[in-house]
Motif scaffolding. Structure first.
Motif, mmCIF file in Angstrom:
data_model
loop_
_atom_site.group_PDB
_atom_site.id
_atom_site.type_symbol
_atom_site.label_atom_id
_atom_site.label_comp_id
_atom_site.label_asym_id
_atom_site.label_seq_id
_atom_site.Cartn_x
_atom_site.Cartn_y
_atom_site.Cartn_z
ATOM 1 N N GLU A 101 0.836 -1.206 0.000
ATOM 2 C CA GLU A 101 0.000 0.000 0.000
ATOM 3 C C GLU A 101 0.872 1.258 0.000
ATOM 4 N N VAL A 102 1.899 1.279 0.845
ATOM 5 C CA VAL A 102 2.774 2.450 0.944
ATOM 6 C C VAL A 102 3.578 2.629 -0.337
ATOM 7 N N ILE A 103 4.139 1.541 -0.853
ATOM 8 C CA ILE A 103 4.949 1.627 -2.072
ATOM 9 C C ILE A 103 4.096 2.084 -3.251
ATOM 10 N N THR A 104 2.915 1.507 -3.386
ATOM 11 C CA THR A 104 2.038 1.859 -4.497
ATOM 12 C C THR A 104 1.593 3.321 -4.423
ATOM 13 N N ALA B 54 4.966 5.436 -5.121
ATOM 14 C CA ALA B 54 5.576 5.271 -6.443
ATOM 15 C C ALA B 54 4.587 4.602 -7.399
ATOM 16 N N PRO B 55 3.495 5.294 -7.746
ATOM 17 C CA PRO B 55 2.455 4.672 -8.579
ATOM 18 C C PRO B 55 2.910 4.327 -9.994
ATOM 19 N N SER B 56 4.013 4.896 -10.444
ATOM 20 C CA SER B 56 4.468 4.606 -11.804
ATOM 21 C C SER B 56 5.225 3.277 -11.909
ATOM 22 N N LEU B 57 5.562 2.672 -10.773
ATOM 23 C CA LEU B 57 6.272 1.387 -10.822
ATOM 24 C C LEU B 57 5.305 0.271 -11.197
ATOM 25 N N SER B 58 5.782 -0.654 -12.007
ATOM 26 C CA SER B 58 4.974 -1.828 -12.328
ATOM 27 C C SER B 58 5.180 -2.853 -11.228
ATOM 28 N N VAL B 59 4.138 -3.612 -10.926
ATOM 29 C CA VAL B 59 4.227 -4.652 -9.901
ATOM 30 C C VAL B 59 3.934 -6.004 -10.535
ATOM 31 N N LEU C 278 6.328 -10.086 -4.375
ATOM 32 C CA LEU C 278 5.925 -8.867 -5.071
ATOM 33 C C LEU C 278 7.187 -8.095 -5.431
ATOM 34 N N THR C 279 7.298 -7.750 -6.704
ATOM 35 C CA THR C 279 8.485 -7.061 -7.208
ATOM 36 C C THR C 279 8.033 -5.821 -7.965
ATOM 37 N N TYR C 280 8.719 -4.714 -7.723
ATOM 38 C CA TYR C 280 8.372 -3.429 -8.322
ATOM 39 C C TYR C 280 9.503 -3.014 -9.247
ATOM 40 N N ALA C 281 9.130 -2.574 -10.451
ATOM 41 C CA ALA C 281 10.143 -2.261 -11.455
ATOM 42 C C ALA C 281 9.741 -1.021 -12.242
ATOM 43 N N ARG C 282 10.727 -0.453 -12.892
ATOM 44 C CA ARG C 282 10.497 0.630 -13.836
ATOM 45 C C ARG C 282 11.261 0.282 -15.100
ATOM 46 N N GLU C 283 10.544 0.296 -16.211
ATOM 47 C CA GLU C 283 11.137 0.003 -17.522
ATOM 48 C C GLU C 283 11.939 -1.296 -17.500
ATOM 49 N N GLY C 284 11.388 -2.317 -16.838
ATOM 50 C CA GLY C 284 12.023 -3.631 -16.798
ATOM 51 C C GLY C 284 13.153 -3.771 -15.790
ATOM 52 N N ARG C 285 13.470 -2.716 -15.074
ATOM 53 C CA ARG C 285 14.561 -2.745 -14.084
ATOM 54 C C ARG C 285 13.978 -2.919 -12.680
ATOM 55 N N GLY D 108 5.208 -2.715 14.311
ATOM 56 C CA GLY D 108 4.736 -1.532 13.604
ATOM 57 C C GLY D 108 5.586 -1.249 12.379
ATOM 58 N N ILE D 109 4.973 -0.641 11.407
ATOM 59 C CA ILE D 109 5.678 -0.264 10.180
ATOM 60 C C ILE D 109 5.743 1.250 10.118
ATOM 61 N N ASP D 110 6.938 1.765 9.992
ATOM 62 C CA ASP D 110 7.132 3.200 9.842
ATOM 63 C C ASP D 110 6.837 3.549 8.386
ATOM 64 N N ARG D 111 5.612 3.957 8.125
ATOM 65 C CA ARG D 111 5.176 4.244 6.755
ATOM 66 C C ARG D 111 6.023 5.338 6.108
ATOM 67 N N GLY D 112 6.431 6.325 6.892
ATOM 68 C CA GLY D 112 7.265 7.394 6.354
ATOM 69 C C GLY D 112 8.609 6.879 5.880
ATOM 70 N N ALA D 113 9.209 5.975 6.658
ATOM 71 C CA ALA D 113 10.501 5.403 6.275
ATOM 72 C C ALA D 113 10.366 4.537 5.030
ATOM 73 N N VAL D 114 9.287 3.755 4.953
ATOM 74 C CA VAL D 114 9.063 2.912 3.765
ATOM 75 C C VAL D 114 8.849 3.787 2.538
ATOM 76 N N ALA D 115 8.085 4.863 2.692
ATOM 77 C CA ALA D 115 7.866 5.782 1.569
ATOM 78 C C ALA D 115 9.185 6.411 1.130
ATOM 79 N N ALA D 116 10.013 6.799 2.088
ATOM 80 C CA ALA D 116 11.314 7.390 1.749
ATOM 81 C C ALA D 116 12.188 6.385 1.005
ATOM 82 N N LEU D 117 12.152 5.128 1.424
ATOM 83 C CA LEU D 117 12.927 4.088 0.730
ATOM 84 C C LEU D 117 12.382 3.873 -0.689
ATOM 85 N N ALA D 118 11.072 3.885 -0.836
ATOM 86 C CA ALA D 118 10.485 3.705 -2.179
ATOM 87 C C ALA D 118 10.897 4.854 -3.096
#
Length: 108
Positions: A24-27, A30-35, A42-49, A93-103
């Motif tokens: 949910e946080v990654i999507t 970074a909505p432009s990443l393909s999943v 679950l793997t997230y990529a951009r332009e096949g990378r 607990g999941i630090d949503r802010g940290a996960v978003a920053a990593l994404a």
């Protein structure tokens, strides 16, 4: 077809909840990443990378970053050439802010 529901259905409840929250946080961040599901994760990529993956284990979930070795200050684990991960215990607990920053950082 969205691969997430089928994958989440195969995971134990604690792992499924953690994976769903991370997704949910990654999507949202970074909505432009393909999943897709690669290697059973679950793997997230951009332009096949590949950029990120969520990997469920028995007692924890890893948020894996392919370029994680170049990122500082996130508490990432690992010793490989490029890949690093953030280890999240089930039920913790999941630090949503940290996960978003990593994404965001993973997309650079």
């Amino acid at each position: 077809m969205d691969p997430r529901p089928a994958l989440l259905a195969t995971l134990p409840p604690g792992a499924a909840a953690t994976v769903a929250t991370l997704d949910e946080v990654i999507t949202a961040t970074a909505p432009s990443l393909s999943v897709s599901v690669k290697w059973g994760n679950l793997t997230y990529a951009r332009e096949g990378r590949n950029l990120l993956a969520i990997i469920a284990h028995r007692r924890h979930v890893n948020l894996q970053l392919w370029n994680g070795a170049g990122l500082q200050g996130f508490g990432l684990e690992g010793t490989g050439k490029a890949m690093r991960h953030l280890k999240l215990p089930l039920g913790g607990g999941i630090d949503r802010g940290a996960v978003a920053a990593l994404a965001r950082a993973a997309q650079l």
